[in-house]
Design a protein around this motif. Sequence first.
Motif, PDB file in Angstrom:
ATOM      1  N   THR A  71       0.822  -1.365  -0.105  1.00 35.81           N
ATOM      2  CA  THR A  71       0.006   0.123  -0.059  1.00 35.81           C
ATOM      3  C   THR A  71       0.854   1.373  -0.103  1.00 35.81           C
ATOM      4  N   ALA A  72       2.073   1.167   0.740  1.00 38.44           N
ATOM      5  CA  ALA A  72       2.843   2.279   0.812  1.00 38.44           C
ATOM      6  C   ALA A  72       3.309   2.653  -0.517  1.00 38.44           C
ATOM      7  N   GLY A  73       3.910   1.564  -1.243  1.00 36.32           N
ATOM      8  CA  GLY A  73       4.410   1.759  -2.730  1.00 36.32           C
ATOM      9  C   GLY A  73       3.388   2.427  -3.690  1.00 36.32           C
ATOM     10  N   GLN A  74       2.056   1.964  -3.470  1.00 37.46           N
ATOM     11  CA  GLN A  74       0.819   2.753  -4.446  1.00 37.46           C
ATOM     12  C   GLN A  74       0.652   4.147  -4.167  1.00 37.46           C
ATOM     13  N   ILE A 208      -5.848   3.270  -5.609  1.00 38.51           N
ATOM     14  CA  ILE A 208      -5.034   2.455  -4.293  1.00 38.51           C
ATOM     15  C   ILE A 208      -6.149   1.476  -3.833  1.00 38.51           C
ATOM     16  N   ASP A 209      -5.685   0.044  -3.654  1.00 36.63           N
ATOM     17  CA  ASP A 209      -6.391  -0.830  -3.140  1.00 36.63           C
ATOM     18  C   ASP A 209      -6.065  -0.962  -1.547  1.00 36.63           C
ATOM     19  N   SER A 216      -0.459  -6.790  -1.365  1.00 40.09           N
ATOM     20  CA  SER A 216       0.795  -7.225  -1.329  1.00 40.09           C
ATOM     21  C   SER A 216       1.266  -8.343  -2.442  1.00 40.09           C
ATOM     22  N   TYR A 217       0.277  -9.235  -2.568  1.00 41.86           N
ATOM     23  CA  TYR A 217       0.211 -10.450  -3.770  1.00 41.86           C
ATOM     24  C   TYR A 217       0.290  -9.910  -4.953  1.00 41.86           C
ATOM     25  N   GLN A 218      -0.415  -8.931  -5.465  1.00 42.93           N
ATOM     26  CA  GLN A 218      -0.311  -8.033  -6.836  1.00 42.93           C
ATOM     27  C   GLN A 218       1.034  -7.456  -7.007  1.00 42.93           C
TER      28      GLN A 218
END
Length: 439
Positions: A71-74, A208-209, A216-218
């Motif tokens: 999530t932080a990366g998105q 954002i998911d 994390s999986y994606q």
Amino acid sequence: MNNNEHLLGTRRFLPMFLTQFFGALNDNVYKQALLLVITYGLIQQQALPISTLNNLAALLFILPYFIFSATAGQIADKFERSQLVRGIKVLEIIIMLIGSLGFLTGHLWLLLLALFMMGTHSTFFGPIKYAILPEILKPNELMSGNALFQSGTSMAILFGMILGGAVIASSHGDLTWISLTVLSIAILGYISSRFILKQNVTASDLKIDWNFFRTSYQTMKYAKSLPLVFTILLGNSWYWFYGATYLTQIPQMTQQNLHASENVVSLLLTFFSVGVGVGSLLCRRLGGSQVNIKMVPIGAVGLTVFALYLAASLSFVPEHTGPLITLSEVFNQGWSYYHVMIAVTLLGISGGFYIVPLYAMMQAYSPRSHRARVVAANNILNAVFMVSSAIFSIIILSVLQIDIKILFCITAVLSAIFCIWLLKRIKPLLKTTQVSLED
């Protein structure tokens, strides 16, 4: 003026460097202070064993990397990054207010909550800082920038551990001083962040998911779809497995093999940190300014050879009875002790040679629109490898009850095998991957 000095004098780089430095410094001041107040009973223990609390603290700090990295990366790809950094630094001040309240009231669970939040703060800052570097640096500055970042972080970790210990030791149980220290560092980090230049938004249309597990999986699935980048991430993560295996054992090695006091632990950690800093700075000077893999094989060889050298050095340490050897006495114990110090320093230098080019390559070869998410995948893998290191060490030392010297030898051999695989896989991928560093 060399390139390192040039970068530290620029508005592009210096504020980001200082923000990162103060963040890493505060992480380690707080963690070290918490470890000491738990170990020496300066706060309420809640009837849990000290070893349990220390392991719980380590878990709480690393847990956010598993949960929030993707999530932080998105978020880092979707929003303007300098503003994100400033928001995260405000959050750090709030977290340190919570931690200070924990110190002043002696409330252990408040301190552990603040530790978890500091791990979360670092998790969200990580993708931003490594995604910003390729934006603020020219292609021929990436190696220098990463070298400075790595050496600065090593020094921040070292200074943080020393400062946290010194403040606790000199304040004689008055935890007001450690509270003021962590708050002051957090404020310095925020001030530094105010000078970071505004960044271009790379993926403003990204949705954002908030499902952490699916994201994390994606994120991992996307990283795996980039063979070169994913191989680089595995190389990075091995460094964290390797480093965690050795650094975690230094206190036990110092007590049981060197028969020395806690201050000697700090001395060996200092040698290792200085080694990483020196290796990082030498990496650009010896390897050139362009992003390349030249120094990685040298670092890989060093990680194996000097680990075996450390294990051999421990074998020649004479038996010692009586009180533990103090810091002032350790230099009078003969060459076997000097060999251990040299081995630890050379391991640090080898680590700098190994990791700096891989971090620069990760940034250079990641698609610009997904760069922060690639860093997030790197953080997830790092956390997995570090936890694996802890399990591996527990099995070797506690379950199988094998000597620590054998653990070092096994890890050295595993490092050689892994690095041979890494280099055999990465070189052909580099030749076939056509990515513009200016992209």
